[in-house]
Design a protein around this motif. Structure first.
Motif, PDB file in Angstrom:
ATOM      1  N   ILE A  50       0.839  -1.208   0.000  1.00 35.44           N
ATOM      2  CA  ILE A  50       0.000   0.000   0.000  1.00 35.44           C
ATOM      3  C   ILE A  50       0.873   1.257   0.000  1.00 35.44           C
ATOM      4  O   ILE A  50       0.583   2.225  -0.696  1.00 35.44           O
ATOM      5  N   LEU A  51       1.963   1.220   0.775  1.00 33.86           N
ATOM      6  CA  LEU A  51       2.856   2.372   0.822  1.00 33.86           C
ATOM      7  C   LEU A  51       3.629   2.559  -0.488  1.00 33.86           C
ATOM      8  O   LEU A  51       4.213   3.619  -0.717  1.00 33.86           O
ATOM      9  N   ALA A  52       3.632   1.560  -1.344  1.00 35.89           N
ATOM     10  CA  ALA A  52       4.305   1.661  -2.638  1.00 35.89           C
ATOM     11  C   ALA A  52       3.384   2.246  -3.716  1.00 35.89           C
ATOM     12  O   ALA A  52       3.865   2.696  -4.764  1.00 35.89           O
ATOM     13  N   ILE A  53       2.088   2.283  -3.470  1.00 36.47           N
ATOM     14  CA  ILE A  53       1.134   2.790  -4.461  1.00 36.47           C
ATOM     15  C   ILE A  53       1.433   4.232  -4.882  1.00 36.47           C
ATOM     16  O   ILE A  53       1.341   4.551  -6.076  1.00 36.47           O
ATOM     17  N   PRO A  54       1.808   5.137  -3.972  1.00 37.61           N
ATOM     18  CA  PRO A  54       2.115   6.506  -4.426  1.00 37.61           C
ATOM     19  C   PRO A  54       3.236   6.570  -5.470  1.00 37.61           C
ATOM     20  O   PRO A  54       3.225   7.436  -6.336  1.00 37.61           O
ATOM     21  N   PHE A  55       4.186   5.647  -5.425  1.00 37.84           N
ATOM     22  CA  PHE A  55       5.257   5.617  -6.416  1.00 37.84           C
ATOM     23  C   PHE A  55       4.698   5.294  -7.798  1.00 37.84           C
ATOM     24  O   PHE A  55       5.096   5.891  -8.793  1.00 37.84           O
ATOM     25  N   ILE A  56       3.764   4.348  -7.841  1.00 37.65           N
ATOM     26  CA  ILE A  56       3.118   3.989  -9.112  1.00 37.65           C
ATOM     27  C   ILE A  56       2.314   5.172  -9.628  1.00 37.65           C
ATOM     28  O   ILE A  56       2.410   5.540 -10.802  1.00 37.65           O
ATOM     29  N   TYR A  57       1.512   5.757  -8.753  1.00 38.66           N
ATOM     30  CA  TYR A  57       0.688   6.897  -9.141  1.00 38.66           C
ATOM     31  C   TYR A  57       1.552   8.040  -9.685  1.00 38.66           C
ATOM     32  O   TYR A  57       1.261   8.618 -10.724  1.00 38.66           O
ATOM     33  N   TYR A  58       2.617   8.334  -8.961  1.00 34.29           N
ATOM     34  CA  TYR A  58       3.494   9.453  -9.334  1.00 34.29           C
ATOM     35  C   TYR A  58       4.137   9.224 -10.704  1.00 34.29           C
ATOM     36  O   TYR A  58       4.172  10.109 -11.538  1.00 34.29           O
ATOM     37  N   SER A  59       4.647   8.012 -10.911  1.00 26.40           N
ATOM     38  CA  SER A  59       5.317   7.737 -12.190  1.00 26.40           C
ATOM     39  C   SER A  59       4.324   7.721 -13.349  1.00 26.40           C
ATOM     40  O   SER A  59       4.646   8.168 -14.446  1.00 26.40           O
ATOM     41  N   PHE A  61       1.032   9.161 -13.418  1.00 23.57           N
ATOM     42  CA  PHE A  61       0.198  10.341 -13.636  1.00 23.57           C
ATOM     43  C   PHE A  61       0.939  11.675 -13.551  1.00 23.57           C
ATOM     44  O   PHE A  61       0.544  12.636 -14.205  1.00 23.57           O
ATOM     45  N   THR A  62       1.988  11.747 -12.757  1.00 26.52           N
ATOM     46  CA  THR A  62       2.750  12.995 -12.692  1.00 26.52           C
ATOM     47  C   THR A  62       3.823  13.024 -13.772  1.00 26.52           C
ATOM     48  O   THR A  62       3.931  13.990 -14.518  1.00 26.52           O
ATOM     49  N   LEU A  63       4.611  11.949 -13.844  1.00 27.97           N
ATOM     50  CA  LEU A  63       5.697  11.899 -14.826  1.00 27.97           C
ATOM     51  C   LEU A  63       5.252  11.320 -16.169  1.00 27.97           C
ATOM     52  O   LEU A  63       5.955  11.470 -17.169  1.00 27.97           O
ATOM     53  N   LYS A  64       4.111  10.654 -16.163  1.00 30.33           N
ATOM     54  CA  LYS A  64       3.497  10.116 -17.381  1.00 30.33           C
ATOM     55  C   LYS A  64       4.460   9.210 -18.166  1.00 30.33           C
ATOM     56  O   LYS A  64       4.638   9.363 -19.370  1.00 30.33           O
ATOM     57  N   SER A  65       5.052   8.258 -17.466  1.00 27.54           N
ATOM     58  CA  SER A  65       5.987   7.327 -18.092  1.00 27.54           C
ATOM     59  C   SER A  65       5.572   5.885 -17.808  1.00 27.54           C
ATOM     60  O   SER A  65       5.694   5.413 -16.670  1.00 27.54           O
ATOM     61  N   ILE A  66       5.112   5.215 -18.817  1.00 29.86           N
ATOM     62  CA  ILE A  66       4.737   3.808 -18.659  1.00 29.86           C
ATOM     63  C   ILE A  66       5.966   2.934 -18.403  1.00 29.86           C
ATOM     64  O   ILE A  66       5.922   2.078 -17.518  1.00 29.86           O
ATOM     65  N   PRO A  67       7.087   3.120 -19.133  1.00 26.26           N
ATOM     66  CA  PRO A  67       8.265   2.290 -18.821  1.00 26.26           C
ATOM     67  C   PRO A  67       8.750   2.471 -17.379  1.00 26.26           C
ATOM     68  O   PRO A  67       9.102   1.497 -16.713  1.00 26.26           O
ATOM     69  N   ILE A 117      19.786   5.909 -16.627  1.00 25.28           N
ATOM     70  CA  ILE A 117      18.565   5.343 -16.052  1.00 25.28           C
ATOM     71  C   ILE A 117      17.477   5.244 -17.106  1.00 25.28           C
ATOM     72  O   ILE A 117      16.812   4.215 -17.229  1.00 25.28           O
ATOM     73  N   ILE A 118      17.296   6.279 -17.902  1.00 22.59           N
ATOM     74  CA  ILE A 118      16.250   6.264 -18.923  1.00 22.59           C
ATOM     75  C   ILE A 118      16.521   5.173 -19.952  1.00 22.59           C
ATOM     76  O   ILE A 118      15.618   4.419 -20.331  1.00 22.59           O
ATOM     77  N   ARG A 119      17.754   5.039 -20.383  1.00 21.29           N
ATOM     78  CA  ARG A 119      18.108   4.003 -21.359  1.00 21.29           C
ATOM     79  C   ARG A 119      17.892   2.621 -20.773  1.00 21.29           C
ATOM     80  O   ARG A 119      17.354   1.722 -21.424  1.00 21.29           O
ATOM     81  N   ARG A 120      18.301   2.431 -19.517  1.00 23.44           N
ATOM     82  CA  ARG A 120      18.144   1.132 -18.863  1.00 23.44           C
ATOM     83  C   ARG A 120      16.667   0.761 -18.732  1.00 23.44           C
ATOM     84  O   ARG A 120      16.283  -0.389 -18.969  1.00 23.44           O
ATOM     85  N   ILE A 121      15.829   1.724 -18.366  1.00 23.39           N
ATOM     86  CA  ILE A 121      14.399   1.464 -18.225  1.00 23.39           C
ATOM     87  C   ILE A 121      13.789   1.122 -19.579  1.00 23.39           C
ATOM     88  O   ILE A 121      13.065   0.132 -19.719  1.00 23.39           O
ATOM     89  N   ARG A 122      14.075   1.910 -20.584  1.00 30.07           N
ATOM     90  CA  ARG A 122      13.490   1.676 -21.910  1.00 30.07           C
ATOM     91  C   ARG A 122      13.966   0.371 -22.533  1.00 30.07           C
ATOM     92  O   ARG A 122      13.216  -0.300 -23.223  1.00 30.07           O
ATOM     93  N   LYS A 123      15.219   0.040 -22.286  1.00 34.16           N
ATOM     94  CA  LYS A 123      15.780  -1.176 -22.856  1.00 34.16           C
ATOM     95  C   LYS A 123      15.129  -2.419 -22.258  1.00 34.16           C
ATOM     96  O   LYS A 123      15.009  -3.448 -22.917  1.00 34.16           O
ATOM     97  N   LYS A 124      14.696  -2.313 -21.020  1.00 29.00           N
ATOM     98  CA  LYS A 124      14.181  -3.467 -20.300  1.00 29.00           C
ATOM     99  C   LYS A 124      12.658  -3.522 -20.219  1.00 29.00           C
ATOM    100  O   LYS A 124      12.125  -4.313 -19.448  1.00 29.00           O
ATOM    101  N   VAL A 125      11.948  -2.729 -21.002  1.00 30.04           N
ATOM    102  CA  VAL A 125      10.483  -2.665 -20.882  1.00 30.04           C
ATOM    103  C   VAL A 125       9.856  -4.046 -21.059  1.00 30.04           C
ATOM    104  O   VAL A 125       9.039  -4.467 -20.247  1.00 30.04           O
ATOM    105  N   ILE A 126      10.227  -4.748 -22.098  1.00 25.53           N
ATOM    106  CA  ILE A 126       9.640  -6.071 -22.360  1.00 25.53           C
ATOM    107  C   ILE A 126      10.022  -7.033 -21.226  1.00 25.53           C
ATOM    108  O   ILE A 126       9.176  -7.767 -20.728  1.00 25.53           O
ATOM    109  N   LEU A 127      11.288  -7.003 -20.827  1.00 27.22           N
ATOM    110  CA  LEU A 127      11.739  -7.865 -19.742  1.00 27.22           C
ATOM    111  C   LEU A 127      11.010  -7.536 -18.446  1.00 27.22           C
ATOM    112  O   LEU A 127      10.620  -8.436 -17.690  1.00 27.22           O
ATOM    113  N   LEU A 128      10.785  -6.249 -18.186  1.00 33.07           N
ATOM    114  CA  LEU A 128      10.062  -5.837 -16.985  1.00 33.07           C
ATOM    115  C   LEU A 128       8.631  -6.373 -17.003  1.00 33.07           C
ATOM    116  O   LEU A 128       8.121  -6.838 -15.987  1.00 33.07           O
ATOM    117  N   PHE A 129       7.998  -6.313 -18.156  1.00 34.36           N
ATOM    118  CA  PHE A 129       6.621  -6.802 -18.274  1.00 34.36           C
ATOM    119  C   PHE A 129       6.568  -8.308 -18.023  1.00 34.36           C
ATOM    120  O   PHE A 129       5.716  -8.791 -17.275  1.00 34.36           O
TER     121      PHE A 129
END
Length: 157
Positions: A50-59, A61-67, A117-129
């Motif tokens: 539950i305490l982790a939900i704000p991190f999801i919301y922030y990324s 709806f605020t930062l608007k980044s699905i990856p 960080i941005i490259r690492r996140i984008r590179k791993k999108v499929i793996l993350l899913f």
């Protein structure tokens, strides 16, 4: 991705919601409340999630980044899975996992346009899913195993 201008970056970093995320990360990982709360069977991991939900919301709806959101969800699911390992082994491992700190570092890297960080996140999108799906299945398995274990112990009481 569009680069944020300095004014918008400063607004985000000084916002109440971002400061709340930092505080959550500090309390949960620096002061090790995450593994301490995790000692409460079942409920502790739920509180942590539950305490982790704000991190999801922030990324999302605020930062608007699905990856970025996928990376954060992945960290949360890994934290939940580790916390569900029985006999307090998972809670001990959770001392070193520091998922809240990793999430705040990902968010901060995204805000500051950190190319690594941005490259690492984008590179791993499929793996993350894929990892999210696997962790979701493992969490369900661990929850079922916990229920069976509790029922087995209750037979002896």
């Amino acid at each position: 991705m569009k680069s944020m201008d300095d004014y918008k970056r400063q607004q985000i970093l000084q916002s109440t919601s971002y400061k709340m995320l930092e505080r959550i990360a500090i309390y949960m990982d620096t002061y090790h409340l995450d593994p301490i709360i995790g000692l409460i069977p079942g409920i502790g991991d739920l509180i942590s999630a539950i305490l982790a939900i704000p991190f999801i919301y922030y990324s999302l709806f605020t930062l608007k980044s699905i990856p970025l959101t996928l990376a954060i969800i992945n960290n949360i699911l890994l934290d939940i899975f580790l916390g569900l390992i029985p006999m307090w082994i998972g809670d001990f491992i959770d001392i070193f996992n520091l998922s809240f700190k990793r999430n705040i570092q990902l968010i901060l890297g995204y805000i500051n346009d950190d190319p690594i960080i941005i490259r690492r996140i984008r590179k791993k999108v499929i793996l993350l899913f894929i990892t999210m799906i696997i962790l979701g299945i493992l969490i369900i398995f661990m929850l079922r195993l916990t229920v069976v274990f509790i029922q087995w112990i209750l037979k002896f009481l």
